[in-house]
Design a protein around this motif. Structure first.
Motif, PDB file in Angstrom:
ATOM      1  N   VAL A   1      78.253  71.518  50.475  1.00 29.55           N
ATOM      2  CA  VAL A   1      77.548  70.230  50.435  1.00 29.55           C
ATOM      3  C   VAL A   1      77.865  69.504  49.135  1.00 29.55           C
ATOM      4  CG1 VAL A   1      75.257  69.154  50.244  1.00 29.55           C
ATOM      5  CG2 VAL A   1      75.685  70.865  52.009  1.00 29.55           C
ATOM      6  N   TYR A   2      77.798  70.229  48.019  1.00 27.92           N
ATOM      7  CA  TYR A   2      78.100  69.615  46.722  1.00 27.92           C
ATOM      8  C   TYR A   2      79.549  69.127  46.657  1.00 27.92           C
ATOM      9  CZ  TYR A   2      73.702  71.474  44.810  1.00 27.92           C
ATOM     10  OH  TYR A   2      72.388  71.753  44.557  1.00 27.92           O
ATOM     11  N   ALA A   3      80.462  69.940  47.145  1.00 26.92           N
ATOM     12  CA  ALA A   3      81.878  69.559  47.115  1.00 26.92           C
ATOM     13  C   ALA A   3      82.115  68.318  47.972  1.00 26.92           C
ATOM     14  CB  ALA A   3      82.741  70.723  47.599  1.00 26.92           C
ATOM     15  N   GLN A   4      81.487  68.281  49.134  1.00 28.44           N
ATOM     16  CA  GLN A   4      81.626  67.118  50.016  1.00 28.44           C
ATOM     17  C   GLN A   4      81.077  65.868  49.341  1.00 28.44           C
ATOM     18  OE1 GLN A   4      79.647  67.541  53.809  1.00 28.44           O
ATOM     19  NE2 GLN A   4      80.127  65.450  54.441  1.00 28.44           N
ATOM     20  N   PHE A   5      79.923  65.987  48.699  1.00 25.98           N
ATOM     21  CA  PHE A   5      79.344  64.831  48.005  1.00 25.98           C
ATOM     22  C   PHE A   5      80.256  64.364  46.873  1.00 25.98           C
ATOM     23  CE2 PHE A   5      76.885  63.163  44.433  1.00 25.98           C
ATOM     24  CZ  PHE A   5      76.368  62.018  45.027  1.00 25.98           C
ATOM     25  N   ALA A   6      80.741  65.308  46.064  1.00 20.27           N
ATOM     26  CA  ALA A   6      81.599  64.954  44.935  1.00 20.27           C
ATOM     27  C   ALA A   6      82.858  64.218  45.409  1.00 20.27           C
ATOM     28  CB  ALA A   6      81.981  66.198  44.138  1.00 20.27           C
ATOM     29  N   GLU A   7      83.461  64.711  46.467  1.00 24.27           N
ATOM     30  CA  GLU A   7      84.734  64.143  46.897  1.00 24.27           C
ATOM     31  C   GLU A   7      84.566  62.888  47.755  1.00 24.27           C
ATOM     32  OE1 GLU A   7      87.518  68.069  46.445  1.00 24.27           O
ATOM     33  OE2 GLU A   7      87.103  67.381  48.484  1.00 24.27           O
TER      34      GLU A   7
ATOM     35  N   CYS B   1      80.485  77.548  41.992  1.00 22.92           N
ATOM     36  CA  CYS B   1      80.482  76.273  41.271  1.00 22.92           C
ATOM     37  C   CYS B   1      81.557  75.334  41.797  1.00 22.92           C
ATOM     38  CB  CYS B   1      80.714  76.514  39.775  1.00 22.92           C
ATOM     39  SG  CYS B   1      82.329  77.256  39.440  1.00 22.92           S
ATOM     40  N   ILE B   2      81.398  74.058  41.464  1.00 26.72           N
ATOM     41  CA  ILE B   2      82.484  73.093  41.637  1.00 26.72           C
ATOM     42  C   ILE B   2      82.852  72.588  40.254  1.00 26.72           C
ATOM     43  CG2 ILE B   2      82.038  72.408  44.023  1.00 26.72           C
ATOM     44  CD1 ILE B   2      80.478  69.984  42.941  1.00 26.72           C
ATOM     45  N   GLU B   3      84.151  72.554  39.969  1.00 30.69           N
ATOM     46  CA  GLU B   3      84.656  72.140  38.664  1.00 30.69           C
ATOM     47  C   GLU B   3      85.515  70.895  38.818  1.00 30.69           C
ATOM     48  OE1 GLU B   3      84.057  73.543  35.613  1.00 30.69           O
ATOM     49  OE2 GLU B   3      82.721  75.069  36.476  1.00 30.69           O
ATOM     50  N   ALA B   4      85.244  69.893  37.990  1.00 30.13           N
ATOM     51  CA  ALA B   4      85.983  68.629  38.030  1.00 30.13           C
ATOM     52  C   ALA B   4      86.728  68.421  36.718  1.00 30.13           C
ATOM     53  CB  ALA B   4      85.021  67.470  38.273  1.00 30.13           C
ATOM     54  N   MET B   5      87.844  67.690  36.785  1.00 29.14           N
ATOM     55  CA  MET B   5      88.608  67.377  35.583  1.00 29.14           C
ATOM     56  C   MET B   5      88.344  65.934  35.158  1.00 29.14           C
ATOM     57  SD  MET B   5      92.739  67.363  34.850  1.00 29.14           S
ATOM     58  CE  MET B   5      92.994  69.077  35.298  1.00 29.14           C
ATOM     59  N   MET B   6      88.027  65.775  33.873  1.00 30.76           N
ATOM     60  CA  MET B   6      87.826  64.445  33.309  1.00 30.76           C
ATOM     61  C   MET B   6      89.155  63.899  32.782  1.00 30.76           C
ATOM     62  SD  MET B   6      84.584  64.105  33.920  1.00 30.76           S
ATOM     63  CE  MET B   6      85.027  64.965  35.448  1.00 30.76           C
ATOM     64  N   GLN B   7      89.165  62.611  32.436  1.00 32.61           N
ATOM     65  CA  GLN B   7      90.440  61.990  32.055  1.00 32.61           C
ATOM     66  C   GLN B   7      90.990  62.477  30.716  1.00 32.61           C
ATOM     67  OE1 GLN B   7      90.959  57.607  33.024  1.00 32.61           O
ATOM     68  NE2 GLN B   7      88.792  57.847  33.484  1.00 32.61           N
ATOM     69  N   ASP B   8      90.173  63.165  29.926  1.00 30.96           N
ATOM     70  CA  ASP B   8      90.690  63.751  28.693  1.00 30.96           C
ATOM     71  C   ASP B   8      91.182  65.175  28.915  1.00 30.96           C
ATOM     72  OD1 ASP B   8      88.244  64.922  29.113  1.00 30.96           O
ATOM     73  OD2 ASP B   8      87.541  64.722  27.042  1.00 30.96           O
ATOM     74  N   GLY B   9      91.211  65.605  30.177  1.00 29.60           N
ATOM     75  CA  GLY B   9      91.714  66.938  30.496  1.00 29.60           C
ATOM     76  C   GLY B   9      90.669  68.028  30.423  1.00 29.60           C
TER      77      GLY B   9
ATOM     78  N   ALA C   1      80.251  70.480  37.854  1.00 28.25           N
ATOM     79  CA  ALA C   1      79.552  69.398  38.545  1.00 28.25           C
ATOM     80  C   ALA C   1      78.428  69.875  39.449  1.00 28.25           C
ATOM     81  CB  ALA C   1      80.557  68.582  39.355  1.00 28.25           C
ATOM     82  N   GLY C   2      78.340  71.176  39.694  1.00 29.50           N
ATOM     83  CA  GLY C   2      77.271  71.696  40.538  1.00 29.50           C
ATOM     84  C   GLY C   2      77.380  73.203  40.642  1.00 29.50           C
ATOM     85  N   THR C   3      76.235  73.867  40.820  1.00 23.84           N
ATOM     86  CA  THR C   3      76.245  75.331  40.952  1.00 23.84           C
ATOM     87  C   THR C   3      75.320  75.774  42.072  1.00 23.84           C
ATOM     88  OG1 THR C   3      74.563  75.448  39.209  1.00 23.84           O
ATOM     89  CG2 THR C   3      76.841  75.893  38.556  1.00 23.84           C
TER      90      THR C   3
ATOM     91  N   TRP D   1      70.091  76.460  43.796  1.00 27.73           N
ATOM     92  CA  TRP D   1      71.267  75.597  43.640  1.00 27.73           C
ATOM     93  C   TRP D   1      70.836  74.241  43.115  1.00 27.73           C
ATOM     94  CZ3 TRP D   1      69.672  72.335  47.599  1.00 27.73           C
ATOM     95  CH2 TRP D   1      68.981  72.931  48.665  1.00 27.73           C
ATOM     96  N   GLY D   2      71.691  73.602  42.320  1.00 28.46           N
ATOM     97  CA  GLY D   2      71.280  72.335  41.733  1.00 28.46           C
ATOM     98  C   GLY D   2      72.419  71.495  41.184  1.00 28.46           C
ATOM     99  N   VAL D   3      72.167  70.187  41.176  1.00 33.26           N
ATOM    100  CA  VAL D   3      73.006  69.225  40.452  1.00 33.26           C
ATOM    101  C   VAL D   3      72.072  68.305  39.674  1.00 33.26           C
ATOM    102  CG1 VAL D   3      74.933  69.248  42.076  1.00 33.26           C
ATOM    103  CG2 VAL D   3      73.092  67.581  42.395  1.00 33.26           C
ATOM    104  N   SER D   4      72.599  67.660  38.651  1.00 28.91           N
ATOM    105  CA  SER D   4      71.745  66.880  37.754  1.00 28.91           C
ATOM    106  C   SER D   4      72.375  65.532  37.422  1.00 28.91           C
ATOM    107  CB  SER D   4      71.524  67.670  36.451  1.00 28.91           C
ATOM    108  OG  SER D   4      72.701  67.641  35.660  1.00 28.91           O
ATOM    109  N   THR D   5      71.685  64.801  36.544  1.00 25.50           N
ATOM    110  CA  THR D   5      72.204  63.518  36.064  1.00 25.50           C
ATOM    111  C   THR D   5      73.513  63.686  35.295  1.00 25.50           C
ATOM    112  OG1 THR D   5      70.461  63.766  34.365  1.00 25.50           O
ATOM    113  CG2 THR D   5      70.166  62.036  36.001  1.00 25.50           C
TER     114      THR D   5
END
Length: 491
Positions: free
Chosen positions: A193-199, A225-233, A238-240, A271-275
């Protein structure tokens, strides 16, 4: 016009901090380490909430609310849990103030000391599992699928708006099941669910994986977990989603009677995601001119700015814009018509660019005569002149294209900044010169993981769920390895 933002290449951290403030997302509060989420920023969070809440309910979950305060003794019941959060807890010791006898405002009344201190919730496992003991007696009461939207407090020393604050908003799901298999299935389902929301909503590609023992949630058997890459590498978690085993059920004596009449402890998940997702959204897509928001989460999807010489021409443009606005709203598109006279069109263009509004329409006298409108898209900054006829459908398709384009750009960036390495020398070189995600062999020991972290500040972000079996040797110890893991420096 305010001065330009710092550029990402000059100072990524300063660029982020300034963008959050100038785009009216949030600001620092008078309380150290806490933030004020401003209306524009909260509108984005509300859209996130709405989408996630719908997804939770589609998977059978319902919302509830549990107390902000947790008796200190509750945290003592699960040893690894209290150890994981002890250094971040805010503690309430008294329940009353009184006037200072010296006339200096108010002071804590020493006579009003609590018999047992209360912890301001850092997470709610303990208070929720103490409640579940009263709710669960039989297999008929299972599964229990509860979520709550709440705030939590973790006393952070070094804070940054959205990414790490002493108080933040989040959701936390807490479920109880009759079998380990059901609980594991729930844990993995919520990760999806978290991965679907993120993408699909945030347009942020993520890697799904499981955490190592060192990085696991305190009190869990496994953390996904889901791990995302920011523009600084750098990486951002992003969620657990956590498989708790029977740890909290044991700690709070939560048992159920199965179909054969046998008593057993239930199996749990949380399970949770935050601001923090707001920080991910900003850092994954935005540019040196301001926010770049995916249309699905943009508070304003389309802004219309008139360009006029006099009040008569403004009235004519406004009449035409009213038709366009009506057609856009019929398609569920949020639109703002900015006919205010307190700023020139060029200033408005820059402000809406800063705020990341996906599509801007501009209409002037010549457009009125020709039955056209200028359409500008925020992500590519390209403009074209389009007929007013069918403009609503055109904009709807454009918004869909922007959503997909932003995702593809972020995915390409991640792919271009992901490296396979087979030596510690190469590992260090890439970390220091390029950053990004590094796929490398690890021997599976906590000792090696800690040494790599100490020497490089890089952590194992996850063991990818789609990892292929690949025999190799650990880049640090030279011992055998069964597969590559994702290393990165992280927020």
């Amino acid at each position: 016009m305010s001065k330009a933002l710092p550029t990402r290449s000059e100072n990524y951290s300063e660029w982020y901090n300034e963008l959050v403030k100038r785009a009216d997302l949030a600001e620092n509060s008078p309380v150290r380490g806490c933030m004020v989420i401003k209306p524009y920023g909260y509108s984005i969070w509300e859209k996130m909430q709405r989408a996630l809440d719908d997804m939770f309910k589609e998977t059978g979950h319902t919302n509830a609310y549990f107390p902000l305060f947790i008796p200190k003794s509750y945290l003592s019941k699960e040893a690894s849990h209290v150890e994981g959060f002890a250094k971040e807890c805010a503690v309430v010791t008294h329940y009353r103030l009184k006037n200072d006898p010296n006339g200096k405002g108010v002071v804590v009344d020493p006579e009003a000391k609590l018999e047992e201190e209360l912890i301001v919730r850092p997470t709610s496992e303990t208070v929720i599992w103490s409640t579940y003991k009263n709710w669960i007696q039989s297999y008929r009461d299972l599964p229990l699928l509860i979520n709550q939207w709440a705030n939590v407090v973790r006393w952070e020393m070094r804070t940054r708006l959205f990414l790490r604050t002493a108080e933040f908003l989040w959701q936390e799901g807490h479920t109880a099941h009759a079998t380990a298999q059901e609980a594991v299935a729930e844990t993995k389902q919520m990760l999806e669910v978290y991965a679907q929301f993120a993408e699909e909503w945030m347009a942020v590609p993520v890697i799904k994986g499981v955490k190592t023992a060192n990085e696991r949630f305190a009190g869990a058997e496994d953390t996904y977990c889901i791990e995302a890459m920011m523009q600084d590498g750098k990486a951002l978690q992003a969620g657990t989603s956590h498989f708790l085993g029977q740890n909290f059920a044991n700690a709070f004596d939560v048992k159920f009677q199965d179909k054969e009449g046998k008593l057993d402890y239930v199996w749990g998940t949380s399970w949770g995601v935050s601001t923090r997702l707001m920080g991910a959204l900003i850092m994954a897509h935005s540019d040196d001119a301001g926010l770049v928001l995916p249309p699905k989460l943009a508070p304003i999807q389309v802004v219309i700015v008139p360009i006029y010489r006099n009040d008569e021409q403004l009235a004519q443009i406004s009449e035409k814009v009213a038709e366009i606005t009506k057609d856009l709203k019929k398609l569920g598109i949020s639109v703002k018509y900015d006919s205010s006279d307190n700023a020139k069109p060029g200033f408005k263009f820059a402000e809406y660019e800063l705020k990341g509004v996906p599509v801007r329409l501009a209409m002037g006298g010549r457009d009125l005569e020709n039955g056209t409108v200028e359409v500008a898209r925020r992500d590519t900054k390209t403009k074209e002149t389009v007929s007013v006829e069918g403009i609503a459908a055109y904009v709807q398709n454009l918004l869909n294209d922007i959503q997909e384009s932003i995702y593809r750009k972020a995915l390409t960036f991640r792919e271009e900044n992901t490296y396979k390495v087979d030596s510690f020398e190469e590992f260090n070189n890439i970390l220091d010169t390029k950053g990004g995600f590094i796929l490398a062999h690890w021997d599976g020991t906590s000792e090696t993981e800690e040494k790599i972290k100490e020497e490089t500040k890089a952590t194992i972000r996850c063991i990818p769920l789609d990892q292929e079996a690949e025999e190799g040797v650990c880049i640090y110890s030279g011992k055998p390895s069964k597969g590559r893991v994702v290393f990165a420096r992280a927020y």
